[in-house]
Write an enzyme that holds these catalytic residues in place. Structure first.
Site, mmCIF file in Angstrom:
data_model
loop_
_atom_site.group_PDB
_atom_site.id
_atom_site.type_symbol
_atom_site.label_atom_id
_atom_site.label_comp_id
_atom_site.label_asym_id
_atom_site.label_seq_id
_atom_site.Cartn_x
_atom_site.Cartn_y
_atom_site.Cartn_z
ATOM 1 N N GLU A 66 47.452 103.017 15.320
ATOM 2 C CA GLU A 66 48.673 102.691 16.050
ATOM 3 C C GLU A 66 49.667 102.126 15.049
ATOM 4 O OE1 GLU A 66 47.846 100.100 19.357
ATOM 5 O OE2 GLU A 66 46.810 101.660 20.498
ATOM 6 N N GLU A 117 54.661 90.604 22.078
ATOM 7 C CA GLU A 117 53.890 90.237 20.885
ATOM 8 C C GLU A 117 53.801 88.731 20.694
ATOM 9 O OE1 GLU A 117 52.636 92.865 19.921
ATOM 10 O OE2 GLU A 117 54.119 94.421 20.311
#
Lengths: 434, 284
Positions: B47, B58
């Site tokens: 990824e 995040e």
């Protein structure tokens, strides 16, 4: 023609799925989606349907704790100066000194009805943070506020107020440390704590149902103002003017006037120091999103944004922390696209002049956000004003979204820096206040 | 459901190891080395993060990686060049936020120009953390047109109709979010993972678990609990960040990444050998 004596239905532009034209939506991490569904359900039942008397309790608390209804005051000196009828919707008189309590109280109360145990919120200027901290104390809920480091430094009085009301204040160091980063960080907290925490978003931004719900809590501003105009003047105003960052006071002041097509609605954005953009640095030295931005997806909604050609979000700027945001509420983006709302902007300097004019001539110290609306009023209405276009007409309501105590340090500093004519002589204070 | 990419094949021979790095962190050249080191270490799928300025899903580790990558000059076009420059065996998935996908091209064709360009450089799928199934139809249509997979994140809070909606639209694999919150390495393994895997058991699509996996032991327990793959990001980015902070040579950091990759691959293999039984935590 709209019959001004007829009570109109609220000018709802949102569809059942929460979109406003092509704007709006729910662009959030998967973990938050069930919370948004739960909130949609609660919004529908408690706010729209008044289940368990929620709206009755909200209205009663807004009256007793908040001090509503809020007066509509004629600004005598400005009316004389501009040879027009200028009226002030005095949201600065709402408890806490800004319109923000309408929404904060509504959402904290809703969180209680939903059985949530903890409140989090972001804040820019600190007005939403202080309103949330007050509402949380009033309703006995633990509360944490995220605030960008830059804003913590330039809005210290509000940090103290939040702490004194018992809220925890978490400074956010990411990026330029302003509202954008504070929102991102609050969303991160919420994605960890979503099962027992409610996120009291502070403007008409974010994923559905926030934009519609926050607007509904603030709609009391235009509901009152419209009735007050009809009672006092026997007619509707020609124009309503409000400053616009995310757009909560803007939509609150506009909402009930939207069906009145003869009433012009002006959203005054922060022109900052310039409308030019520094693409390489990723900086827009303004927050004039509606005037200069374009469509994109930020903080849960498709809306109008300040972004570079790749889609990276720009760092915005304004002398006013509360307008300093690279996005805007999706409903306002939609109303600008349909032409119902006209976006205009004035820069830092004109806003500061507006600040001093209202303070010295009317005895009202406005928030720097609010001062943008008065800066615009002057540019249009004064003989030496810089704006030729005149969409305002004879009778004008300006929303005084908040009071300026929090901004005094910034104002004194910037006034000296810019050598403003309209300002009182501040030189005696040089070096003495900081 | 689409299975035209090779992504699903990565799950054919035992558990898949799926590392994540932010492309361009801390520099274009070093980042190429790091991604290739993970490929040598046994990555089945990689990824690759295309950094966005507002990464709301995040935690601090990946936020900082994104800042380093953006400061190093990473843009969507540079990202596509980066993918072309990579020499790896693993399948490549692009992980980014919807605004970057949406803004690529003229702005009037929606996500299609981005997907077309991604397909041309060899990207085989997307993970878009701020795009729930409800908003995903335009991207799903573009992925179908170019034969790419669209991977959705299933959270511990995802149930019922929402899960159905997502399973109707997912292809390649599902990304099982091991716990609530943002990305980031943790020292323990969440028991929310097993419950989520149980809810997904009836769906015929590989289940890869991410959020918080740090060590070979974590990988072992996650796979033993029924995962078909493990996704590891922050624990690897910690290695990149440490190397960057200490001024270590690129080769040294690359070697550390390769070593950690092998540890995670071995852990996952042990988990698969345990045949679905969760092993007792090891005694010290």
């Amino acid at each position: 023609m709209t019959d001004p004596t007829q009570t109109t239905k609220p000018g709802r532009t949102d569809r059942p799925d929460g979109s406003f034209g092509r704007f709006g939506g729910q662009y959030v991490p998967e973990a938050l989606m069930p919370a948004l569904e739960e909130l949609e359900d609660a919004y529908g039942r408690y706010v729209l349907e008044n289940e368990d008397g929620f709206m009755d309790e909200f209205r009663a608390r807004l009256a007793d704790f908040g001090g509503r209804p809020i007066p509509l005051q004629r600004a005598d000196r400005l009316s004389e100066r501009y040879d027009r009828e200028v009226y002030l919707k005095r949201e600065d008189l709402l408890h806490g000194g800004a319109h923000k309590l309408n929404n904060a109280l509504g959402q904290v109360l809703l969180a209680k009805y939903m059985g949530k145990e903890r409140i989090i919120a972001e804040t820019g200027a600190g007005q939403h943070g202080t309103a949330t901290a007050m509402a949380a104390a009033h309703l006995d809920m633990p509360c944490e506020i995220y605030m960008g480091r830059t804003d913590v430094n330039r809005q210290r009085p509000n940090v103290f107020r939040m702490r004194i009301n018992g809220a925890d204040v978490n400074p956010v160091d990411a990026g330029r440390g302003t509202l954008k980063e504070a929102i991102s960080e609050t969303m991160r907290d919420w994605s960890r704590t979503v099962e027992h925490t409610h996120y009291v978003i502070g403007s008409i931004v974010g994923p559905h149902p926030f934009p519609a719900m926050v607007r509904d809590f603030h709609a009391v501003i235009s509901e009152e103002a419209r009735e007050q105009c009809l009672d006092r003047l026997g007619d509707l105003p020609d124009a309503v003017v409000a400053c616009a960052g995310g757009g909560s006071n803007t939509m609150g002041a506009f909402h009930h006037f939207i069906p009145d097509e003869d009433v012009s609605l002006l959203a005054v954005e922060a022109g900052g120091s310039s409308l030019e953009v520094d693409e390489a640095a990723g900086v827009a030295p303004n927050s004039a999103t509606l005037s200069t931005g374009d469509e994109g997806v930020l903080h849960g909604a498709r809306t109008t944004l300040l972004q570079d050609s790749h889609g990276q979000i720009m760092e915005s700027h304004s002398v006013s922390a509360g307008l300093d945001y690279a996005g805007v509420g999706p409903e306002l983006a939609h109303l600008v696209e349909t032409g119902r709302v006209t976006p205009v902007n004035v820069g830092d300097r004109v806003a500061l002049e507006g600040f001093h004019r209202l303070s010295t001539e009317e005895g009202i110290i406005p928030a720097l956000e609010t001062a943008h609306a008065f800066g615009y009023l002057h540019e249009v209405c004064a003989e030496d004003g810089a704006i030729d276009d005149d969409p305002l007409g004879e009778t004008i309501v300006v929303n005084v979204s908040g009071r300026g105590d929090k901004d005094l340090e910034t104002v004194i500093e910037k006034t000296a820096e810019m050598g403003l004519e309209a300002a009182p002589d501040m030189s005696v204070f040089d070096g003495g206040l900081r | 459901m689409s299975d035209r990419s090779t992504i699903a094949d990565a799950f054919a021979d035992g558990p898949a190891f799926i590392p994540y790095l932010a492309a361009g962190d801390p520099s274009y050249e070093a980042s190429l080395e790091y991604v290739e080191a993970l490929d040598r270490g046994g990555a089945d799928i990689i990824e690759l993060g295309l950094p966005f300025s507002e990464p709301i899903a995040e935690g601090p580790t990946i936020q900082e990686a994104i800042v380093r990558a953006l400061e190093g000059g990473m843009t969507p076009e540079r990202f596509f060049e980066f993918v072309e420059d990579l020499e790896v065996e693993a399948s490549l998935v692009c992980m980014t936020y919807y605004n970057l996908i949406y803004q690529y091209g003229t702005g009037e064709e929606g996500p299609r120009p981005f997907v077309e360009r991604a397909a041309a450089v060899g990207i085989e799928g997307f993970v878009v953390p701020d795009l729930p199934a409800e908003e995903a139809d335009p991207l799903r249509a573009a992925c179908d047109e170019f034969g790419l997979d669209l991977i959705f994140i299933v959270a511990p809070t995802t149930r019922g109709e929402r899960l159905e909606r997502m399973m109707d639209r997912v292809s390649g694999y599902v990304y099982v979010q091991a716990r609530l919150g943002t990305t980031g390495a943790r020292d323990d393994v969440s028991d929310q993972t097993g419950a989520t895997l149980e809810r997904l058991a009836g769906y015929d699509v590989p289940k890869a678990v991410g959020f918080g996996i740090k060590t070979g032991d974590h990988a072992e327990r996650i796979v033993a609990a029924g995962a078909d793959g493990i996704i590891v990001g922050s624990a690897l980015i910690d290695i990149v960040a440490d190397g960057h902070a200490s001024g270590a040579a690129v080769e040294e950091t690359a070697a550390a990444l390769e070593t950690r990759a092998r540890e995670l691959v071995d852990g996952a293999a042990r988990g698969a050998a345990a045949d679905g039984n969760v092993p007792e935590p090891e005694q010290p």
